[in-house]
Each structure stands twice: as structure tokens, then as C-alpha cells.
Design an enzyme around this catalytic site. Structure first.
Site, PDB file in Angstrom:
ATOM      1  N   CYS A  60      -8.978  27.037 -32.323  1.00 22.56           N
ATOM      2  CA  CYS A  60      -7.959  27.456 -31.354  1.00 22.56           C
ATOM      3  C   CYS A  60      -8.404  27.194 -29.918  1.00 22.56           C
ATOM      4  O   CYS A  60      -7.599  26.800 -29.071  1.00 22.56           O
ATOM      5  CB  CYS A  60      -7.641  28.943 -31.527  1.00 22.56           C
ATOM      6  N   ARG A  91      -0.522  27.267 -37.252  1.00 26.30           N
ATOM      7  CA  ARG A  91      -0.441  26.459 -36.038  1.00 26.30           C
ATOM      8  C   ARG A  91       0.929  25.782 -35.989  1.00 26.30           C
ATOM      9  O   ARG A  91       1.092  24.655 -36.436  1.00 26.30           O
ATOM     10  CB  ARG A  91      -1.569  25.430 -36.039  1.00 26.30           C
TER      11      ARG A  91
END
Length: 217
Positions: free
Chosen positions: A51, A128
């Protein structure tokens, strides 16, 4: 054990509205995106390695998105305090500042609204997801990635330009299109249009598949 069906917006839907606290203050999503292209993207958690690379990638390309009149807004199922601490940590360690807002979705309201929470992958972390939203508030393209595979920033930028180009010139775009490549002209709807096409300077593969050059911006 039965799992609840996941509801998620589809291409062509108006982006669901919500209010949320972000790292730049409280927002009403419909106001934030009004009249602009917007990319809404989720990440599983703050202070995680993949991330961090992804959010840093969006931040490093901030000028590209500004140039293409596109707003960015991130999300994860973390508190506003965790977000601020993470933003500060990344800035201290790398010099990269996440200037775009990051939604604090601690109650999972937005994640569920956008189908970002998928129990087969995780019940507590958003996958995601990437939503491309046009200036009319319509969802135009959706990408989903699992928790363990990072996104491709070049593809995100390519499809943004492709969507904007297709709208501007009323064309379709072929496989692997990038700026500078020829675009596909919509097929003729009448015999007259077919004859006009044959007399044009288009690259004619067949009467239904014709390509043309686009102006370079």
C-alpha cells in the site's frame, strides 16, 4: 456458512454518494467530484508495504493527474488518526507527501457501498479497487486487484487518457492503445456512410473497421 451477496456499482452507474471524514477534512463525495474526472481507489491498510508503494505512486504522479484535470481520493478501513500518522511516517522516511484526501472508513460504510470489502479475500480489509468517474458523476471503468498484488500505475494513467480521448473525439480505442496511436471510427450506420467512408483517408481494414489519426495534444 452462506456469504452475503456483494453489492457493487457497475460501469455506467452514477457513483454512489456518501459523506466521510478524510485527511483533508470532511467531504460530501458528490460535491468533491462535481465537474471533474475522479479516481477513487482503496488500499487494504495503513502502514503496509504494498500500500505504501501504491499510495506513493499516486502522490508522485500528482502533477500528471492535475494536468489531466483529475482528482484523486484514497480509502482504507482505518481511523483518521492512523491515516495522519501514516502520511507523516511516509513523508519523514521518503519525502513523499500524500496531498490527496484519504477516506477514514473505519465503519466500512464506503467500502461496502462500493463493493471493496470482499469476504473471500478479507472481511476487514478493502481490496485494491480503482473507480474512474467522469465529470457527470458516472462510473466509466473499474479495476479490482487482490491484497497481495499491487496496481500498475502506467495502466491507470493509460486508461484515464483513453477515456478522456474517446469522449473528446467520439472514437473507440483498440488493443494496447496509447497516445499517438490511431483510433477506431464508429462503424457506418447507413449505406451512404459506408460509401463516404470508402472515399475517406481512413486506414481501412474493412468497411466496419477503420482507423484514423488523432491530433496530438
Amino acid at each position: 456458512m452462506e456469504t452475503q451477496p456483494i453489492t457493487m456499482p457497475r460501469i455506467g452507474d452514477i457513483a454512489p454518494d456518501f459523506e466521510a471524514m478524510t485527511t483533508t477534512g470532511k467531504i460530501k463525495f458528490s460535491d468533491y467530484i462535481k465537474g471533474k474526472w475522479t479516481i477513487l481507489f482503496s488500499h487494504p491498510a495503513d502502514f503496509t508495504p504494498v500500500c505504501t508503494t501504491e499510495m506513493s505512486g499516486f502522490a508522485l504522479d500528482q502533477k500528471f493527474f492535475d494536468k489531466h484535470d483529475t482528482k484523486l481520493i484514497g480509502l482504507s478501513i482505518d481511523s483518521i488518526h492512523a491515516h495522519i500518522a501514516w502520511v507523516n511516517n511516509v513523508k519523514k522516511n521518503t519525502g513523499i507527501l500524500f496531498e490527496f484526501p484519504i477516506i477514514a472508513d473505519i465503519d466500512m460504510k464506503v467500502s461496502k457501498l462500493y463493493g471493496m470489502l470482499q469476504p473471500g479475500e478479507s472481511e476487514t480489509a478493502a481490496v485494491r479497487a480503482v473507480f474512474f468517474i467522469d465529470p457527470n458523476g458516472k462510473i466509466r471503468l473499474i479495476m479490482y486487484y487482490p491484497l497481495n498484488v499491487g496496481r500498475n500505475m502506467e495502466e491507470i494513467k493509460r486508461v484515464l487518457i483513453a477515456l478522456q480521448t474517446a469522449d473528446k473525439y467520439k472514437v473507440a480505442l483498440p488493443l494496447n492503445w496509447t497516445p499517438g496511436d490511431k483510433a477506431i471510427v464508429p462503424p457506418p450506420k447507413t449505406v451512404e456512410e459506408m460509401i463516404e467512408r470508402e472515399a475517406s483517408d481512413y486506414e481501412m481494414v474493412d468497411f466496419y473497421l477503420a482507423k484514423k489519426e488523432l491530433p496530438l495534444n
